[in-house]
Design a protein around this motif. Sequence first.
Motif, PDB file in Angstrom:
ATOM      1  N   ALA A 300       0.820  -1.211   0.000  1.00  0.00           N
ATOM      2  CA  ALA A 300       0.000   0.000   0.000  1.00  0.00           C
ATOM      3  C   ALA A 300       0.855   1.262   0.000  1.00  0.00           C
ATOM      4  CB  ALA A 300      -0.936   0.003   1.204  1.00  0.00           C
ATOM      5  N   ALA A 301       2.123   1.112   0.375  1.00  0.00           N
ATOM      6  CA  ALA A 301       3.025   2.268   0.409  1.00  0.00           C
ATOM      7  C   ALA A 301       3.557   2.648  -0.969  1.00  0.00           C
ATOM      8  CB  ALA A 301       4.204   1.980   1.342  1.00  0.00           C
ATOM      9  N   LEU A 302       3.292   1.824  -1.972  1.00  0.00           N
ATOM     10  CA  LEU A 302       3.836   2.052  -3.314  1.00  0.00           C
ATOM     11  C   LEU A 302       3.030   3.120  -4.050  1.00  0.00           C
ATOM     12  CD1 LEU A 302       4.447  -1.697  -4.196  1.00  0.00           C
ATOM     13  CD2 LEU A 302       6.215   0.002  -3.650  1.00  0.00           C
ATOM     14  N   ARG A 303       3.263   4.367  -3.658  1.00  0.00           N
ATOM     15  CA  ARG A 303       2.560   5.496  -4.252  1.00  0.00           C
ATOM     16  C   ARG A 303       3.554   6.403  -4.973  1.00  0.00           C
ATOM     17  NH1 ARG A 303       1.569   8.044   0.393  1.00  0.00           N
ATOM     18  NH2 ARG A 303       0.984   9.860  -0.846  1.00  0.00           N
ATOM     19  N   ALA A 304       3.245   6.744  -6.204  1.00  0.00           N
ATOM     20  CA  ALA A 304       4.134   7.599  -6.985  1.00  0.00           C
ATOM     21  C   ALA A 304       4.227   9.008  -6.417  1.00  0.00           C
ATOM     22  CB  ALA A 304       3.674   7.657  -8.439  1.00  0.00           C
ATOM     23  N   ASP A 305       3.239   9.409  -5.594  1.00  0.00           N
ATOM     24  CA  ASP A 305       3.241  10.762  -5.012  1.00  0.00           C
ATOM     25  C   ASP A 305       3.685  10.750  -3.555  1.00  0.00           C
ATOM     26  OD1 ASP A 305       1.080   9.519  -3.832  1.00  0.00           O
ATOM     27  OD2 ASP A 305      -0.317  11.188  -4.148  1.00  0.00           O
ATOM     28  N   ALA A 306       4.351   9.685  -3.105  1.00  0.00           N
ATOM     29  CA  ALA A 306       4.694   9.552  -1.693  1.00  0.00           C
ATOM     30  C   ALA A 306       5.641  10.643  -1.201  1.00  0.00           C
ATOM     31  CB  ALA A 306       5.309   8.181  -1.431  1.00  0.00           C
ATOM     32  N   LEU A 307       6.419  11.232  -2.093  1.00  0.00           N
ATOM     33  CA  LEU A 307       7.360  12.279  -1.683  1.00  0.00           C
ATOM     34  C   LEU A 307       6.699  13.656  -1.576  1.00  0.00           C
ATOM     35  CD1 LEU A 307      10.512  11.228  -3.725  1.00  0.00           C
ATOM     36  CD2 LEU A 307      10.416  11.492  -1.225  1.00  0.00           C
ATOM     37  N   GLN A 308       5.485  13.788  -2.054  1.00  0.00           N
ATOM     38  CA  GLN A 308       4.806  15.082  -2.020  1.00  0.00           C
ATOM     39  C   GLN A 308       4.623  15.513  -0.571  1.00  0.00           C
ATOM     40  OE1 GLN A 308       3.828  16.692  -5.013  1.00  0.00           O
ATOM     41  NE2 GLN A 308       3.564  18.458  -3.682  1.00  0.00           N
ATOM     42  N   GLY A 309       5.262  16.609  -0.187  1.00  0.00           N
ATOM     43  CA  GLY A 309       5.144  17.140   1.161  1.00  0.00           C
ATOM     44  C   GLY A 309       6.074  16.503   2.184  1.00  0.00           C
ATOM     45  N   ALA A 310       6.853  15.502   1.788  1.00  0.00           N
ATOM     46  CA  ALA A 310       7.786  14.867   2.715  1.00  0.00           C
ATOM     47  C   ALA A 310       8.989  15.771   2.956  1.00  0.00           C
ATOM     48  CB  ALA A 310       8.250  13.527   2.162  1.00  0.00           C
ATOM     49  N   ARG A 311       9.552  15.676   4.145  1.00  0.00           N
ATOM     50  CA  ARG A 311      10.776  16.404   4.479  1.00  0.00           C
ATOM     51  C   ARG A 311      11.920  15.392   4.564  1.00  0.00           C
ATOM     52  NH1 ARG A 311      10.961  21.458   6.723  1.00  0.00           N
ATOM     53  NH2 ARG A 311      12.483  20.797   8.311  1.00  0.00           N
ATOM     54  N   ILE A 312      12.904  15.559   3.678  1.00  0.00           N
ATOM     55  CA  ILE A 312      14.025  14.621   3.572  1.00  0.00           C
ATOM     56  C   ILE A 312      15.307  15.351   3.961  1.00  0.00           C
ATOM     57  CG2 ILE A 312      15.282  13.023   2.093  1.00  0.00           C
ATOM     58  CD1 ILE A 312      12.346  12.282   2.449  1.00  0.00           C
ATOM     59  N   GLY A 313      16.021  14.794   4.911  1.00  0.00           N
ATOM     60  CA  GLY A 313      17.278  15.379   5.356  1.00  0.00           C
ATOM     61  C   GLY A 313      18.476  14.735   4.693  1.00  0.00           C
ATOM     62  N   VAL A 314      19.459  15.540   4.301  1.00  0.00           N
ATOM     63  CA  VAL A 314      20.638  15.051   3.595  1.00  0.00           C
ATOM     64  C   VAL A 314      21.801  14.896   4.578  1.00  0.00           C
ATOM     65  CG1 VAL A 314      22.309  15.512   1.760  1.00  0.00           C
ATOM     66  CG2 VAL A 314      19.905  16.154   1.460  1.00  0.00           C
ATOM     67  N   MET A 315      22.327  13.692   4.665  1.00  0.00           N
ATOM     68  CA  MET A 315      23.474  13.405   5.535  1.00  0.00           C
ATOM     69  C   MET A 315      24.764  13.754   4.785  1.00  0.00           C
ATOM     70  SD  MET A 315      22.043   9.771   7.015  1.00  0.00           S
ATOM     71  CE  MET A 315      23.612   9.306   7.752  1.00  0.00           C
ATOM     72  N   ARG A 316      25.117  15.022   4.794  1.00  0.00           N
ATOM     73  CA  ARG A 316      26.277  15.487   4.033  1.00  0.00           C
ATOM     74  C   ARG A 316      27.580  14.871   4.516  1.00  0.00           C
ATOM     75  NH1 ARG A 316      26.193  17.735  -0.976  1.00  0.00           N
ATOM     76  NH2 ARG A 316      24.089  18.549  -1.224  1.00  0.00           N
ATOM     77  N   GLY A 513       7.720   3.903   0.349  1.00  0.00           N
ATOM     78  CA  GLY A 513       7.004   4.910  -0.418  1.00  0.00           C
ATOM     79  C   GLY A 513       7.926   5.942  -1.021  1.00  0.00           C
ATOM     80  N   TYR A 514       8.866   6.448  -0.223  1.00  0.00           N
ATOM     81  CA  TYR A 514       9.802   7.455  -0.737  1.00  0.00           C
ATOM     82  C   TYR A 514      10.678   6.865  -1.845  1.00  0.00           C
ATOM     83  CZ  TYR A 514       8.627  10.097   3.511  1.00  0.00           C
ATOM     84  OH  TYR A 514       7.965  10.773   4.518  1.00  0.00           O
ATOM     85  N   ALA A 515      11.193   5.659  -1.613  1.00  0.00           N
ATOM     86  CA  ALA A 515      12.068   5.039  -2.612  1.00  0.00           C
ATOM     87  C   ALA A 515      11.308   4.759  -3.901  1.00  0.00           C
ATOM     88  CB  ALA A 515      12.665   3.752  -2.048  1.00  0.00           C
ATOM     89  N   HIS A 516      10.065   4.298  -3.791  1.00  0.00           N
ATOM     90  CA  HIS A 516       9.259   4.029  -4.978  1.00  0.00           C
ATOM     91  C   HIS A 516       8.999   5.316  -5.765  1.00  0.00           C
ATOM     92  CE1 HIS A 516       6.209   2.193  -7.518  1.00  0.00           C
ATOM     93  NE2 HIS A 516       5.355   3.130  -7.166  1.00  0.00           N
ATOM     94  N   ALA A 517       8.634   6.381  -5.068  1.00  0.00           N
ATOM     95  CA  ALA A 517       8.374   7.657  -5.747  1.00  0.00           C
ATOM     96  C   ALA A 517       9.644   8.172  -6.427  1.00  0.00           C
ATOM     97  CB  ALA A 517       7.849   8.675  -4.745  1.00  0.00           C
ATOM     98  N   PHE A 518      10.790   8.032  -5.751  1.00  0.00           N
ATOM     99  CA  PHE A 518      12.063   8.438  -6.341  1.00  0.00           C
ATOM    100  C   PHE A 518      12.372   7.601  -7.572  1.00  0.00           C
ATOM    101  CE2 PHE A 518      16.658   7.861  -6.744  1.00  0.00           C
ATOM    102  CZ  PHE A 518      17.093   9.172  -6.808  1.00  0.00           C
ATOM    103  N   GLU A 519      12.169   6.298  -7.461  1.00  0.00           N
ATOM    104  CA  GLU A 519      12.415   5.393  -8.572  1.00  0.00           C
ATOM    105  C   GLU A 519      11.545   5.730  -9.782  1.00  0.00           C
ATOM    106  OE1 GLU A 519      12.453   0.622  -8.549  1.00  0.00           O
ATOM    107  OE2 GLU A 519      10.453   1.494  -8.316  1.00  0.00           O
ATOM    108  N   GLN A 520      10.255   6.014  -9.537  1.00  0.00           N
ATOM    109  CA  GLN A 520       9.352   6.328 -10.642  1.00  0.00           C
ATOM    110  C   GLN A 520       9.725   7.664 -11.280  1.00  0.00           C
ATOM    111  OE1 GLN A 520       7.038   3.906 -11.647  1.00  0.00           O
ATOM    112  NE2 GLN A 520       8.380   2.905 -10.147  1.00  0.00           N
TER     113      GLN A 520
END
Length: 537
Positions: A300-316, A513-520
């Motif tokens: 159910a997490a496999l949504r192409a819009d899963a990243l919409q509104g998500a906050r992703i932090g970058v581990m520089r 969900g995030y990985a699937h949206a990124f992949e798509q």
Amino acid sequence: MRSLACTAFFLSVTLGGCTPDTPSASGDASEAQPAVAATVDSLVAEDRSVAELQARMTSGDTSAVSLTRHYLERIAAVDDAGPRLNAVISLNPAAIEEATERDRERSAGNVRGPLHGIPVLLKDNIDARGMVTSAGSLALADHRPPQDAFLVSRLREAGAVILGKTNLSEWANFRSTESSSGWSGLGGQTRNPYVLDRSPCGSSSGSGVAVAAGLAPLAVGTETDGSIICPAAVNGIVGIKPTLGLVSRGGIVPISPSQDTAGPMASSVADAATLLQALVAADGEDPAAEPDRAEVDYLAALRADALQGARIGVMRKAMGYHPEVDRVMEAAIIALREAGAEVVDPADLPTHGEFGKHEFEVLLYEFRPALEAYLARSKAPVGTLEALIGFNREHAARSMPWFGQELFEQSAAKGPLSEPAYVEAREVARRLAGTEGIDAALAAHQVDALLTSAVSPAWSIDFANGDHFRGAGYSAAAVAGYPSITVPAGSVHGLPIGVVFMGRAHDEARLIGYAHAFEQRTRARRPPSFRPSLLSP
């Protein structure tokens, strides 16, 4: 070596007229460098999703038996002949029989689920009845455990066909600090299908290569620290390292009860999620399992819009070890923003780089008692770490032609798990990576997940010097026991580069969900080219 029975099968998954000979262990490190088949294009396998294969079986266009024969024949053509990848160490002698039974069930109207009739490969540190579990070691070349690992029972219940076992870094890369990833005394050296003289990374080397090269649609790997994420990333596929205890460790050759887990490896996030769904179950004999935890629908997490509104932090701080990898990461960050995510950059762990020495101490302490308990339960022919050390010394020409066993020896010298040094190291490692690491970074930056690069491009296989990758970003989740997922993001000189999403314990669905949206959004995966070297056209 298994002989090539026919070569035309890879043109269609429905062909089933050719049957490979009975397998033996694949390859040896002393063999000559592989020769690429005359028509490289014929080696490239089109990714067939689990859903597509299931639909074709449902419609009658193919069957479990035809699929199983197809993959057995491709293993013969690509793994044993052609490029000779050495990804598969043994085949299940009952694979066709199992597939026949799945077809019979389907004809009777009994379809167990999405994996019904789907062939799956297992890393050769996972017990499956009727098959050797060797961990790549000559000492366990005849070790046939009497029962399935818990997760293999789950796969059989889901209707999967156990196709065979994959080669691995011997003892899951916990024998020597000078090892060559993907080499085992029993299976030889596994090769990266993108550039054949490059490392497949480890320790789930064969599982990663097998999926990338189309030897099976799905494979199961195991990880203590990076052994799913790294081979998935350098072989251009998806790998999920689950939360500790989410997938049973019962019947798996161990390193560390504090960090070990099995997990799915697949060519897409959807396929990996499908396999994870089947693997997840509380094992009452696994002390890390949580039997009262509610079931989660990962599909159910496999949504192409899963990243919409998500906050992703970058581990520089986990990046910066390779300029071309950083270039891929900058493009990935742009893709995240275009997919609707808010990127917080940087969002580093407050404890970056502080937990590694404590983790290593934990692994050294835990390895011997965990391994010896497994050897006893599985009725192995060798019962102690000291006996394994003695075996390797006695058979050094074959067991240790390239590197030694100093990690075995260091672990054998450790005392019991009641020693204060162990108790403190375990507490400090988990705290620095978990509550004061990932949890603290997520909270401080108010982000939903963390992102970094998985690992440097695949390095040259080097028996003289061992592995020499330049950097990796996956360790925090491994030490904390938290989930992580890698997905292809691009390439450097034709070598795949993966990104890693990681989050809190039991955040698998969110990360999927995030990985699937990124992949798509990116569609970055490319099939392997089987080039002999980077200098080859």
